[in-house]
Scaffold this active site. Structure first.
Site, PDB file in Angstrom:
ATOM      1  N   HIS A  58      39.637  85.438  30.502  1.00  0.00           N
ATOM      2  CA  HIS A  58      40.588  85.799  29.444  1.00  0.00           C
ATOM      3  C   HIS A  58      40.011  86.742  28.401  1.00  0.00           C
ATOM      4  O   HIS A  58      40.748  87.327  27.618  1.00  0.00           O
ATOM      5  CB  HIS A  58      41.098  84.532  28.750  1.00  0.00           C
ATOM      6  CG  HIS A  58      42.013  83.720  29.610  1.00  0.00           C
ATOM      7  ND1 HIS A  58      43.373  83.705  29.446  1.00  0.00           N
ATOM      8  CD2 HIS A  58      41.770  82.920  30.686  1.00  0.00           C
ATOM      9  CE1 HIS A  58      43.924  82.925  30.352  1.00  0.00           C
ATOM     10  NE2 HIS A  58      42.966  82.428  31.121  1.00  0.00           N
ATOM     11  N   ASP A  62      39.202  92.542  22.041  1.00  0.00           N
ATOM     12  CA  ASP A  62      40.117  91.438  22.354  1.00  0.00           C
ATOM     13  C   ASP A  62      40.488  91.539  23.825  1.00  0.00           C
ATOM     14  O   ASP A  62      40.853  92.629  24.294  1.00  0.00           O
ATOM     15  CB  ASP A  62      41.387  91.573  21.486  1.00  0.00           C
ATOM     16  CG  ASP A  62      42.047  90.225  21.184  1.00  0.00           C
ATOM     17  OD1 ASP A  62      41.857  89.279  21.959  1.00  0.00           O
ATOM     18  OD2 ASP A  62      42.747  90.144  20.159  1.00  0.00           O
TER      19      ASP A  62
HETATM   20  C1  GDG Z   1      42.225  84.443  24.363  1.00  0.00           C
HETATM   21  C2  GDG Z   1      41.641  85.849  24.310  1.00  0.00           C
HETATM   22  C3  GDG Z   1      43.762  86.719  25.312  1.00  0.00           C
HETATM   23  C4  GDG Z   1      47.953  81.782  16.612  1.00  0.00           C
HETATM   24  N1  GDG Z   1      48.117  81.170  15.426  1.00  0.00           N
HETATM   25  C5  GDG Z   1      49.178  80.337  15.577  1.00  0.00           C
HETATM   26  C6  GDG Z   1      49.653  80.452  16.894  1.00  0.00           C
HETATM   27  N2  GDG Z   1      48.887  81.358  17.495  1.00  0.00           N
HETATM   28  C7  GDG Z   1      49.077  81.769  18.899  1.00  0.00           C
HETATM   29  C8  GDG Z   1      49.622  83.175  19.002  1.00  0.00           C
HETATM   30  C9  GDG Z   1      49.205  83.538  20.428  1.00  0.00           C
HETATM   31  C10 GDG Z   1      47.888  82.786  20.596  1.00  0.00           C
HETATM   32  O1  GDG Z   1      47.866  81.759  19.602  1.00  0.00           O
HETATM   33  C11 GDG Z   1      46.695  83.685  20.380  1.00  0.00           C
HETATM   34  O2  GDG Z   1      46.566  84.516  21.495  1.00  0.00           O
HETATM   35  P1  GDG Z   1      45.668  85.818  21.473  1.00  0.00           P
HETATM   36  O3  GDG Z   1      45.871  86.533  22.754  1.00  0.00           O
HETATM   37  O4  GDG Z   1      46.046  86.646  20.306  1.00  0.00           O
HETATM   38  O5  GDG Z   1      44.162  85.387  21.223  1.00  0.00           O
HETATM   39  P2  GDG Z   1      43.052  84.218  21.634  1.00  0.00           P
HETATM   40  O6  GDG Z   1      43.397  82.925  21.040  1.00  0.00           O
HETATM   41  O7  GDG Z   1      41.778  84.778  21.165  1.00  0.00           O
HETATM   42  O8  GDG Z   1      43.069  84.079  23.248  1.00  0.00           O
HETATM   43  C12 GDG Z   1      42.762  86.866  24.164  1.00  0.00           C
HETATM   44  C13 GDG Z   1      44.203  85.273  25.436  1.00  0.00           C
HETATM   45  O9  GDG Z   1      43.085  84.405  25.546  1.00  0.00           O
HETATM   46  C14 GDG Z   1      45.082  85.077  26.675  1.00  0.00           C
HETATM   47  O10 GDG Z   1      44.443  85.507  27.842  1.00  0.00           O
HETATM   48  O11 GDG Z   1      44.888  87.523  25.031  1.00  0.00           O
HETATM   49  O12 GDG Z   1      42.229  88.180  24.164  1.00  0.00           O
HETATM   50  O13 GDG Z   1      40.721  85.969  23.215  1.00  0.00           O
HETATM   51  O14 GDG Z   1      50.106  83.041  21.370  1.00  0.00           O
HETATM   52  O15 GDG Z   1      51.000  83.200  18.781  1.00  0.00           O
HETATM   53  N3  GDG Z   1      50.719  79.782  17.378  1.00  0.00           N
HETATM   54  C15 GDG Z   1      51.341  78.910  16.533  1.00  0.00           C
HETATM   55  N4  GDG Z   1      50.912  78.732  15.243  1.00  0.00           N
HETATM   56  C16 GDG Z   1      49.855  79.415  14.730  1.00  0.00           C
HETATM   57  O16 GDG Z   1      49.514  79.261  13.555  1.00  0.00           O
HETATM   58  N5  GDG Z   1      52.395  78.218  16.985  1.00  0.00           N
END
Ligand code: GDG
Length: 469
Positions: A162, A375
């Site tokens: 990821h 990222d």
């Molecule tokens: C890893 C990789 C890759 C965040 N704060 C809240 C909340 N979130 C949710 C967002 C989104 C998820 O968490 C974060 O996803 P990201 O992709 O931005 O980042 P990582 O957590 O670092 O994830 C990344 C991912 O895996 C998938 O392969 O994209 O690059 O680092 O869905 O919306 N959701 C809620 N409340 C929050 O306060 N409900």
């Protein structure tokens, strides 16, 4: 106890322990990138999920929730510190994100990583049915594909990474670089977010292990004089678009978005950042650029607000404690310098929110700022786009995200270039509705057509093709 035809292995089980209405403890499915990505498929395939329940020293029997069989793996407090907070989050995470923070190399952490990866592999190997499929997820479990193959040569093994995979010059720092490559090569298909990640991985395989690589296929020695094929390529992950479309269409969520705008004093432009509080996300760079635009008078505090949700993350790892201090100092300096009684420059929220509230925030935001320094994908960018059914709004997107490969109509930025970032923010502020619509329509088409179901189907198709080659 071989039961499931399809077994997902991930560091965390997709559940959180909460206190029920009568004070008793119960489990609830937890939100988050990976969970959202796999849940729909797990339900339809009646699979099992092997993972850590999120609490140290918790011994739990397998249980079922929402149609998914969960197989908990126990970790001691010391293993959580060494395998998870240590090797996963303080060695691999910074190394694989281009050493934005210095990776820590400790031999005890590596030993714990091997021990814990073996435990996950044993749980998966005893849960999967004959000739079944095991799909391993992410950087905490890079040795699991090899260990599962040793225990169960009959099963098909997939691995999806990821986060980014680093260029060879950086990867070569890892004292256990060859062991990790061999661990990953236990899989039939090794999936990455970007083509570049797959290329870096294949380069490392060629240079370190000297295995033959042809295109995306690696000839992995399997017995004296024999090889099997492992394929490494990009499968860009996406979101489950349905809940985002549904929530964005709900009148109460739209009313909440209007209420958010109202409570911020109805500024002409609302900027939004939503990130785990992590040094890879470029939150400081974003705040710096925004603060300078206010200081230079290119933006005025009466007209704009930046809402920054920084959800608490890895609070026991030192680098995260320092980062939080730095961000909070920067936010309070800018607010102190520019706020009026009625308007605030940055509404900073170190909190997690339910998905309804996240969607209301996406709807309230004129400009979404995604300025990650590195990222894997960045799902927040895709979530914002999915909710913008009126084709309005602007996405400012770092070119160092996986999403940048697909979301070509975003305003692209190099977050290290603060002047460039400031200009991009101004470009977003000044963009005409017509231009916003032109870009957003194309972005939405991309995200809605390539959702998480398309992602998992293409990965599983590749897995079926490779196995038995
Ligand atoms: C890893 C990789 C890759 C965040 N704060 C809240 C909340 N979130 C949710 C967002 C989104 C998820 O968490 C974060 O996803 P990201 O992709 O931005 O980042 P990582 O957590 O670092 O994830 C990344 C991912 O895996 C998938 O392969 O994209 O690059 O680092 O869905 O919306 N959701 C809620 N409340 C929050 O306060 N409900």
């Amino acid at each position: 106890m071989a039961v499931a035809d399809f077994v997902v292995v991930a560091n965390r089980l997709p559940v959180d322990r909460i206190e029920g209405p009568d004070g008793e403890e119960e489990w609830r499915t937890s939100p988050g990138g990976l969970v959202a990505a796999l849940e729909p498929m797990m339900r339809s395939a009646h699979g099992a999920w092997v993972g850590w329940p999120g609490q140290a020293d918790l011994e739990l029997a397998p249980f079922e929730i929402g149609g998914i069989d969960l197989i908990p793996v126990t970790l001691s407090a010391q293993e959580v510190a060494e395998y998870y907070e240590g090797f996963s989050n303080d060695t691999i995470w910074p190394l694989y994100h281009d050493v934005i923070a210095p990776p820590q190399y400790h031999r005890e952490w590596w030993d714990a990583y091997v021990t814990v990866n073996r435990r996950f592999a044993e749980a998966a190997a005893s849960a999967v049915s004959e000739n079944g499929t095991v799909w391993v997820h992410d950087y905490q479990l890079q040795l699991v594909p090899q260990f599962v193959r040793e225990l169960r040569p009959d099963v098909t093994i997939g691995y999806f990474h990821h986060i980014p995979f680093p260029a060879h010059g950086l990867y070569a720092q890892l004292p256990w670089r060859d062991q990790v490559l061999r661990g990953l090569l236990g899989a039939d298909v090794i999936g990455f977010q970007r083509a570049q990640d797959a290329t870096y991985f294949l380069t490392a395989v060629r240079r370190r292990l000297r295995y033959e690589v042809k295109g995306s296929a690696v000839a992995v020695p399997s017995a004296p004089g024999e090889t099997r094929t492992a394929v490494a390529k990009a499968f860009p992950i996406s979101i489950d678009t349905t809940p985002y479309l549904e929530l964005a269409a709900r009148p109460d969520v739209q009313a909440r978005a209007a209420e958010i705008r109202e409570s911020l004093g109805n500024p002409a432009r609302i900027f939004l950042g939503v990130d785990r509080l992590d040094y890879t996300k470029g939150i400081r760079h974003r705040i710096k650029a925004y603060g300078e635009l206010l200081a230079e008078g290119r933006l005025h505090v009466e007209d704009v607000t930046l809402v920054q949700v920084a959800s608490p993350s890895r609070e026991r790892v030192d680098a995260y404690v320092h980062l939080r201090d730095e961000i909070e100092l920067a936010v309070s300096r800018i607010n102190g310098d520019t706020d009026t009684m009625g308007h605030t420059a940055i509404r900073y929220l170190h909190q997690g929110y339910p998905r309804e509230e996240m969607v209301a925030l996406y709807l309230a935001a004129d400009v979404m700022l995604v300025t990650a320094l590195r990222d894997g994908m960045n799902l927040v960018a895709k979530e914002y786009i999915a909710t913008r059914a009126d084709n309005r709004g602007v996405l400012v997107l770092s070119e160092f995200t996986g999403a940048a490969d697909e979301l070509r109509q975003a305003v692209r930025v190099n977050p290290h270039d603060i002047e460039g970032l400031k200009d991009a923010i101004m470009q977003a502020v000044e963009m005409t509705p017509r231009e916003q619509g032109r870009r957003m329509r194309a972005l939405r088409r991309r995200v809605l057509e390539n959702d998480v179901n398309a992602w998992s189907s293409s990965f599983l198709r590749a897995l079926a093709e490779v196995h038995g080659r």
